[in-house]
Design a protein around this motif. Structure first.
Motif, PDB file in Angstrom:
ATOM      1  N   LEU A   1       2.139  -0.275  19.688  1.00  0.00           N
ATOM      2  CA  LEU A   1       1.588   0.911  18.827  1.00  0.00           C
ATOM      3  C   LEU A   1       3.063   1.562  18.265  1.00  0.00           C
ATOM      4  O   LEU A   1       2.954   1.567  17.167  1.00  0.00           O
ATOM      5  CB  LEU A   1       1.178   1.673  19.847  1.00  0.00           C
ATOM      6  CG  LEU A   1       0.834   3.362  18.955  1.00  0.00           C
ATOM      7  CD1 LEU A   1      -0.001   3.043  17.626  1.00  0.00           C
ATOM      8  CD2 LEU A   1       0.156   4.310  19.699  1.00  0.00           C
TER       9      LEU A   1
ATOM     10  N   ALA B   1       3.712   1.094  14.177  1.00  0.00           N
ATOM     11  CA  ALA B   1       3.835   2.286  13.415  1.00  0.00           C
ATOM     12  C   ALA B   1       5.381   2.076  12.849  1.00  0.00           C
ATOM     13  O   ALA B   1       5.469   2.671  11.522  1.00  0.00           O
ATOM     14  CB  ALA B   1       3.812   3.487  14.564  1.00  0.00           C
TER      15      ALA B   1
ATOM     16  N   MET C   1      -3.516  -4.356  12.982  1.00  0.00           N
ATOM     17  CA  MET C   1      -3.300  -3.908  14.253  1.00  0.00           C
ATOM     18  C   MET C   1      -4.541  -4.499  14.829  1.00  0.00           C
ATOM     19  O   MET C   1      -5.768  -4.197  14.686  1.00  0.00           O
ATOM     20  CB  MET C   1      -3.679  -2.295  14.589  1.00  0.00           C
ATOM     21  CG  MET C   1      -2.295  -1.514  13.912  1.00  0.00           C
ATOM     22  SD  MET C   1      -2.913   0.004  13.615  1.00  0.00           S
ATOM     23  CE  MET C   1      -2.761   0.625  15.462  1.00  0.00           C
TER      24      MET C   1
ATOM     25  N   ALA D   1      -3.450   5.618  15.234  1.00  0.00           N
ATOM     26  CA  ALA D   1      -2.640   5.185  14.025  1.00  0.00           C
ATOM     27  C   ALA D   1      -2.599   6.568  13.212  1.00  0.00           C
ATOM     28  O   ALA D   1      -1.295   6.676  12.556  1.00  0.00           O
ATOM     29  CB  ALA D   1      -3.455   4.056  13.201  1.00  0.00           C
TER      30      ALA D   1
ATOM     31  N   MET E   1       0.967   6.921  10.998  1.00  0.00           N
ATOM     32  CA  MET E   1       1.012   5.744   9.908  1.00  0.00           C
ATOM     33  C   MET E   1       0.465   6.085   8.644  1.00  0.00           C
ATOM     34  O   MET E   1      -0.626   6.487   8.517  1.00  0.00           O
ATOM     35  CB  MET E   1       0.287   4.689  10.696  1.00  0.00           C
ATOM     36  CG  MET E   1       1.013   4.199  11.923  1.00  0.00           C
ATOM     37  SD  MET E   1       0.074   2.955  12.944  1.00  0.00           S
ATOM     38  CE  MET E   1       0.141   1.533  11.787  1.00  0.00           C
TER      39      MET E   1
ATOM     40  N   TYR F   1      -1.770  -0.203   6.890  1.00  0.00           N
ATOM     41  CA  TYR F   1      -2.407  -0.934   8.096  1.00  0.00           C
ATOM     42  C   TYR F   1      -3.814  -1.000   7.901  1.00  0.00           C
ATOM     43  O   TYR F   1      -4.687  -0.382   7.111  1.00  0.00           O
ATOM     44  CB  TYR F   1      -1.975  -0.160   9.362  1.00  0.00           C
ATOM     45  CG  TYR F   1      -2.765   1.261   9.456  1.00  0.00           C
ATOM     46  CD1 TYR F   1      -4.173   1.443  10.029  1.00  0.00           C
ATOM     47  CD2 TYR F   1      -2.264   2.292   8.788  1.00  0.00           C
ATOM     48  CE1 TYR F   1      -4.725   2.613  10.310  1.00  0.00           C
ATOM     49  CE2 TYR F   1      -2.906   3.523   8.940  1.00  0.00           C
ATOM     50  CZ  TYR F   1      -4.143   3.699   9.830  1.00  0.00           C
ATOM     51  OH  TYR F   1      -4.742   4.680   9.853  1.00  0.00           O
TER      52      TYR F   1
END
Length: 198
Positions: A105, A109, A121, A133, A138, A143
Motif C-alpha cells: 500500500l 501510494a 493495485m 487508496a 492517492m 490508480y
C-alpha cells in the motif's frame, strides 16, 4: 567361484583390521558390530523409502483435506475495465500485488503521488483496496483497483485477462510482486485452490 568368495572374505577381514583403532582406543568390544548394525538399519530404511510407490505417495498427498476455496470463478470474477490507456496517458504502468495493506500500500501510494506512474493495485479485496487508496490520499485517476487472489490460478488468469483489456496495446512497465502469506504460528499448512502449499 569358491576361491573368489574366499578372496573377498579375506580382503574384507584385512581391510577391517587395517583400519581398526588400537586396542587402547576401543571403548567397547562390540563397537564395530554396533556400527555395522546401524549401517544396515540405515540402508534398510533408505531402501524402504526409495521403494515407496508413486501411487502411495499420491494417496498420501490426496488424503490431506483442502480448505474451502479461496476464489469462485462465477461469483468472484470481476468485469474487465476497458480503455485504461486513456487514463494512463504518458505515465508508466505499474502493477503492485498485495497493495491493500503494509508495504504494498505504501509503495502504491508513493508511486501514484509522484504523478509519473499509473498504479494497478492488485488486491484480494477490491472494496478494501478502494477504501485504503482514498484513506492514503492517492490522487483520483492515478490508480485502479483490480481483483487478484494469488491462491487461485484461475484468479490469476482472470486478472491477466482484465489487465490486458485495461491496458490494450500498451506494455507493462513495472511489476512489483509484494503479495505474501505469512503464518508462522499455524501448525497446519495452508493450501491454494489448486492444491499447492502456501
Amino acid at each position: 567361484m569358491k576361491f573368489l568368495t574366499a578372496l573377498a572374505a579375506a580382503a574384507l577381514a584385512t581391510t577391517t583390521s587395517a583400519f581398526a583403532p588400537a586396542p587402547s582406543q576401543v571403548h567397547s568390544t562390540n563397537r564395530l558390530a554396533d556400527l555395522q548394525t546401524n549401517h544396515a538399519i540405515a540402508i534398510a530404511t533408505a531402501t524402504a523409502t526409495a521403494t515407496r510407490s508413486p501411487t502411495s505417495l499420491c494417496d498420501m498427498l490426496t488424503q490431506t483435506e483442502l480448505p474451502q476455496k479461496l476464489y469462485f470463478e462465477k461469483t468472484d470474477r470481476e468485469p474487465a475495465k476497458v480503455l485504461g490507456g486513456i487514463k494512463i496517458g504518458n505515465r508508466k504502468l505499474t502493477v503492485v500485488t498485495g497493495a491493500s495493506s503494509g508495504l504494498g500500500l505504501n509503495c502504491a501510494a508513493t508511486l501514484a503521488k509522484t504523478g509519473r506512474h499509473f498504479v494497478v493495485m492488485a488486491v484480494r479485496d477490491v472494496e478494501k483496496g478502494k477504501r485504503v487508496a482514498k484513506e492514503f490520499g492517492m490522487p483520483e485517476g492515478s490508480y485502479v483497483v483490480m481483483k487478484l487472489e494469488l491462491g487461485s490460478l484461475q484468479s490469476v488468469r482472470d486478472f491477466v485477462f482484465n489487465l490486458k483489456a485495461f491496458k490494450s496495446n500498451r506494455g507493462l512497465d513495472n511489476l512489483i510482486c509484494n503479495a505474501a502469506v505469512y503464518k508462522p504460528t499455524d501448525p497446519e499448512p495452508a493450501w491454494t485452490d489448486d492444491g499447492f502449499e502456501q
